[in-house]
Design a protein around this motif. Structure first.
Motif, PDB file in Angstrom:
ATOM      1  N   LEU A  67       0.721  -1.198  -0.001  1.00 43.38           N
ATOM      2  CA  LEU A  67       0.094   0.184   0.001  1.00 43.38           C
ATOM      3  C   LEU A  67       0.966   1.284   0.033  1.00 43.38           C
ATOM      4  O   LEU A  67       2.034   1.241   0.399  1.00 43.38           O
ATOM      5  N   ASP A  68       0.204   2.319  -0.472  1.00 42.07           N
ATOM      6  CA  ASP A  68       0.964   3.631  -0.450  1.00 42.07           C
ATOM      7  C   ASP A  68       0.899   4.031   1.090  1.00 42.07           C
ATOM      8  O   ASP A  68      -0.011   3.691   1.769  1.00 42.07           O
ATOM      9  N   GLU A  69       1.605   4.886   1.349  1.00 42.37           N
ATOM     10  CA  GLU A  69       1.569   5.491   2.894  1.00 42.37           C
ATOM     11  C   GLU A  69       0.452   6.160   3.221  1.00 42.37           C
ATOM     12  O   GLU A  69      -0.253   6.842   2.410  1.00 42.37           O
ATOM     13  N   GLY A  70       0.393   6.010   4.385  1.00 36.81           N
ATOM     14  CA  GLY A  70      -0.953   6.885   4.930  1.00 36.81           C
ATOM     15  C   GLY A  70      -2.154   5.914   5.028  1.00 36.81           C
ATOM     16  O   GLY A  70      -3.310   6.327   5.302  1.00 36.81           O
ATOM     17  N   TRP A  71      -1.895   4.831   5.249  1.00 38.68           N
ATOM     18  CA  TRP A  71      -3.023   3.728   5.438  1.00 38.68           C
ATOM     19  C   TRP A  71      -3.665   3.681   6.978  1.00 38.68           C
ATOM     20  O   TRP A  71      -2.716   4.095   7.818  1.00 38.68           O
ATOM     21  N   THR A  72      -4.572   3.206   7.013  1.00 40.15           N
ATOM     22  CA  THR A  72      -4.977   3.145   8.522  1.00 40.15           C
ATOM     23  C   THR A  72      -5.756   1.695   8.752  1.00 40.15           C
ATOM     24  O   THR A  72      -6.202   1.094   7.690  1.00 40.15           O
ATOM     25  N   GLU A  73      -5.741   1.410   9.946  1.00 40.91           N
ATOM     26  CA  GLU A  73      -6.149   0.017  10.256  1.00 40.91           C
ATOM     27  C   GLU A  73      -7.634   0.076  10.808  1.00 40.91           C
ATOM     28  O   GLU A  73      -7.960   1.073  11.481  1.00 40.91           O
ATOM     29  N   LEU A  74      -8.448  -0.812  10.477  1.00 39.16           N
ATOM     30  CA  LEU A  74      -9.776  -0.894  10.910  1.00 39.16           C
ATOM     31  C   LEU A  74      -9.940  -2.049  11.543  1.00 39.16           C
ATOM     32  O   LEU A  74      -9.470  -2.899  12.050  1.00 39.16           O
ATOM     33  N   ILE A 111      -6.919  -5.583   9.059  1.00 39.53           N
ATOM     34  CA  ILE A 111      -7.751  -4.991   7.945  1.00 39.53           C
ATOM     35  C   ILE A 111      -7.084  -3.563   7.991  1.00 39.53           C
ATOM     36  O   ILE A 111      -7.105  -2.944   8.949  1.00 39.53           O
ATOM     37  N   VAL A 112      -6.656  -3.107   6.687  1.00 46.51           N
ATOM     38  CA  VAL A 112      -6.391  -1.934   6.621  1.00 46.51           C
ATOM     39  C   VAL A 112      -6.867  -1.181   5.396  1.00 46.51           C
ATOM     40  O   VAL A 112      -7.441  -2.002   4.413  1.00 46.51           O
ATOM     41  N   GLU A 113      -6.934   0.171   5.260  1.00 48.56           N
ATOM     42  CA  GLU A 113      -7.783   0.755   4.299  1.00 48.56           C
ATOM     43  C   GLU A 113      -6.656   2.024   3.756  1.00 48.56           C
ATOM     44  O   GLU A 113      -6.009   2.568   4.529  1.00 48.56           O
ATOM     45  N   GLY A 114      -6.554   1.866   2.530  1.00 51.55           N
ATOM     46  CA  GLY A 114      -5.602   2.968   1.894  1.00 51.55           C
ATOM     47  C   GLY A 114      -5.644   3.155   0.388  1.00 51.55           C
ATOM     48  O   GLY A 114      -6.728   2.936  -0.082  1.00 51.55           O
ATOM     49  N   THR A 115      -4.463   3.347  -0.091  1.00 57.40           N
ATOM     50  CA  THR A 115      -4.519   3.166  -1.628  1.00 57.40           C
ATOM     51  C   THR A 115      -3.261   2.432  -2.076  1.00 57.40           C
ATOM     52  O   THR A 115      -2.433   2.174  -1.377  1.00 57.40           O
ATOM     53  N   LEU A 116      -3.437   2.036  -3.405  1.00 55.10           N
ATOM     54  CA  LEU A 116      -2.248   1.151  -4.043  1.00 55.10           C
ATOM     55  C   LEU A 116      -2.045   1.813  -5.346  1.00 55.10           C
ATOM     56  O   LEU A 116      -3.063   1.848  -6.346  1.00 55.10           O
ATOM     57  N   GLU A 117      -0.947   2.481  -5.454  1.00 50.23           N
ATOM     58  CA  GLU A 117      -0.760   3.392  -6.616  1.00 50.23           C
ATOM     59  C   GLU A 117      -1.811   4.404  -6.870  1.00 50.23           C
ATOM     60  O   GLU A 117      -2.433   4.486  -7.901  1.00 50.23           O
ATOM     61  N   GLY A 118      -2.417   5.110  -5.891  1.00 52.73           N
ATOM     62  CA  GLY A 118      -3.372   6.014  -6.020  1.00 52.73           C
ATOM     63  C   GLY A 118      -4.960   5.317  -6.102  1.00 52.73           C
ATOM     64  O   GLY A 118      -5.898   5.882  -5.967  1.00 52.73           O
ATOM     65  N   HIS A 119      -4.971   4.040  -6.092  1.00 52.71           N
ATOM     66  CA  HIS A 119      -6.365   3.234  -6.178  1.00 52.71           C
ATOM     67  C   HIS A 119      -6.694   2.931  -4.777  1.00 52.71           C
ATOM     68  O   HIS A 119      -6.100   2.397  -4.038  1.00 52.71           O
ATOM     69  N   LEU A 267       5.013  -7.320  -7.121  1.00 50.84           N
ATOM     70  CA  LEU A 267       3.674  -7.481  -6.563  1.00 50.84           C
ATOM     71  C   LEU A 267       2.914  -6.401  -6.742  1.00 50.84           C
ATOM     72  O   LEU A 267       1.637  -6.342  -7.178  1.00 50.84           O
ATOM     73  N   LYS A 268       3.367  -5.290  -6.073  1.00 45.79           N
ATOM     74  CA  LYS A 268       2.808  -4.070  -6.097  1.00 45.79           C
ATOM     75  C   LYS A 268       2.075  -3.443  -7.443  1.00 45.79           C
ATOM     76  O   LYS A 268       1.421  -2.912  -7.915  1.00 45.79           O
ATOM     77  N   ALA A 269       3.278  -3.375  -8.401  1.00 44.17           N
ATOM     78  CA  ALA A 269       3.152  -3.189  -9.661  1.00 44.17           C
ATOM     79  C   ALA A 269       2.154  -3.798 -10.556  1.00 44.17           C
ATOM     80  O   ALA A 269       1.315  -3.528 -11.278  1.00 44.17           O
ATOM     81  N   PHE A 270       2.301  -5.196 -10.210  1.00 51.83           N
ATOM     82  CA  PHE A 270       1.364  -6.095 -10.959  1.00 51.83           C
ATOM     83  C   PHE A 270      -0.294  -5.577 -10.532  1.00 51.83           C
ATOM     84  O   PHE A 270      -1.109  -5.459 -11.296  1.00 51.83           O
ATOM     85  N   LEU A 271      -0.301  -5.497  -9.191  1.00 50.28           N
ATOM     86  CA  LEU A 271      -1.929  -5.334  -8.634  1.00 50.28           C
ATOM     87  C   LEU A 271      -2.345  -3.816  -9.236  1.00 50.28           C
ATOM     88  O   LEU A 271      -3.366  -3.669  -9.561  1.00 50.28           O
ATOM     89  N   ALA A 272      -1.149  -3.021  -9.426  1.00 48.34           N
ATOM     90  CA  ALA A 272      -1.451  -1.690  -9.737  1.00 48.34           C
ATOM     91  C   ALA A 272      -1.986  -1.767 -11.104  1.00 48.34           C
ATOM     92  O   ALA A 272      -2.913  -1.135 -11.745  1.00 48.34           O
ATOM     93  N   ALA A 273      -1.267  -2.451 -12.050  1.00 49.57           N
ATOM     94  CA  ALA A 273      -1.634  -2.479 -13.492  1.00 49.57           C
ATOM     95  C   ALA A 273      -2.897  -3.420 -13.651  1.00 49.57           C
ATOM     96  O   ALA A 273      -3.699  -2.991 -14.473  1.00 49.57           O
TER      97      ALA A 273
END
Ligand code: ZN
Length: 283
Positions: A67-74, A111-119, A267-273
């Motif tokens: 995940l990108d920086e700035g995620w939060t745990e739920l 469980i976390v919430e955030g963004t992955l390459e902006g998604h 992995l991150k690049a693959f998921l982002a694509a």
């Protein structure tokens, strides 16, 4: 002469596989037995530079890698209890209390919430340090809540599985989580939201028999052990020896159970694509 023969400590296959990256300057690779400078692993996402073996990593490192920086745990307030008053070699209640006292207060999934390459993305990452990431009621509930969160936010959902299977201390209640999480994932499917399942070493038992295999894309790390029952149990049942590489990611990809084996650094690049393609409006 036997004095000079150093007896190698015999470990079972399960023990061999549960060895985590130990503390110290040097570590031995579980797969190729090469000695690796520990700092080198930090630069390779904990992948053996000699043979490509993917060491098991903790929740923090996994989330940071995806995940990108700035995620939060739920859903941090959910705690396991002992509805069946289960006692085997140890009392379940005591096991839970000991884990809590040692600072393990997040149960076997985070469980976390955030963004992955902006998604926007909601992710559930299983925590092997908590009772081998076995699927208890809290795991099921958190994963269900995570799916509902993704649904409400219209975001993608990712579960990173790593589990010894159902939590026997919770009996049938544990098995019910398979249906509960699967039903929550079906809602995402109906809403046209993608669910990614990332299978890591080891993904076994009830987890492999439910949500870990329900991804729109089932992705696996190289050489991960993925299967329902252990190979010895299967061999004894069917009275046949199993083929080379059975229950490993690559074997499962060849036989259509896993869509893609992806190395940790990709992995991150693959998921982002995938997200760029599946949810272009969110890019
Ligand atoms: Zn190695």
């Amino acid at each position: 002469m036997s004095w000079f023969v150093k007896k190698r400590q015999q470990k079972t296959a399960v023990e061999e596989r549960t060895v985590r990256v130990p503390e110290g300057l040097w570590i031995k690779c579980d797969n190729c037995r090469e000695i690796i400078y520990r700092k080198e692993l930090a630069n390779t996402h904990n992948v053996c530079p000699k043979c490509g073996y993917h060491f098991r990593i903790g929740v923090e490192e996994r989330v940071a890698g995806l995940l990108d920086e700035g995620w939060t745990e739920l859903f941090t307030d959910l705690k396991s209890n002992d509805p069946l008053h289960f006692v085997a070699t140890k009392a379940y209640k005591d096991q839970l209390a000991k884990l809590e006292a040692s600072g393990q207060d997040r149960d076997a999934v985070v469980i976390v919430e955030g963004t992955l390459e902006g998604h926007p993305i909601v992710a559930g990452v299983m925590n092997f340090d908590f009772l081998a990431a076995s699927m208890g009621s809290v795991v099921g509930e958190k994963l269900k809540l995570g799916a509902e969160r993704a649904l409400a936010k219209k975001s993608a959902y990712l579960i990173v599985s790593c589990s010894g299977g159902a939590r026997m201390q919770e009996g049938t209640l544990s098995l019910m989580q398979m249906a509960k999480v699967s039903a929550a994932l079906a809602k995402l499917d109906k809403a046209g939201l993608p669910y990614f399942s990332l299978l890591t070493d080891p993904t076994t038992g009830g987890v492999s028999a439910s949500y870990a295999m329900l991804g729109d894309l089932n992705i696996a790390e190289p050489k991960a052990l993925i299967g329902f029952a252990g190979p010895r149990v299967i061999e004894q049942t069917i009275k046949q020896s199993l083929p080379e590489g059975f229950q490993r990611s690559e074997f499962l990809q060849t036989h259509g159970m896993v869509d893609k084996v992806v190395t940790r650094d990709q992995l991150k690049a693959f998921l982002a694509a995938c997200l760029d393609w599946m949810m272009p409006a969110k890019a």
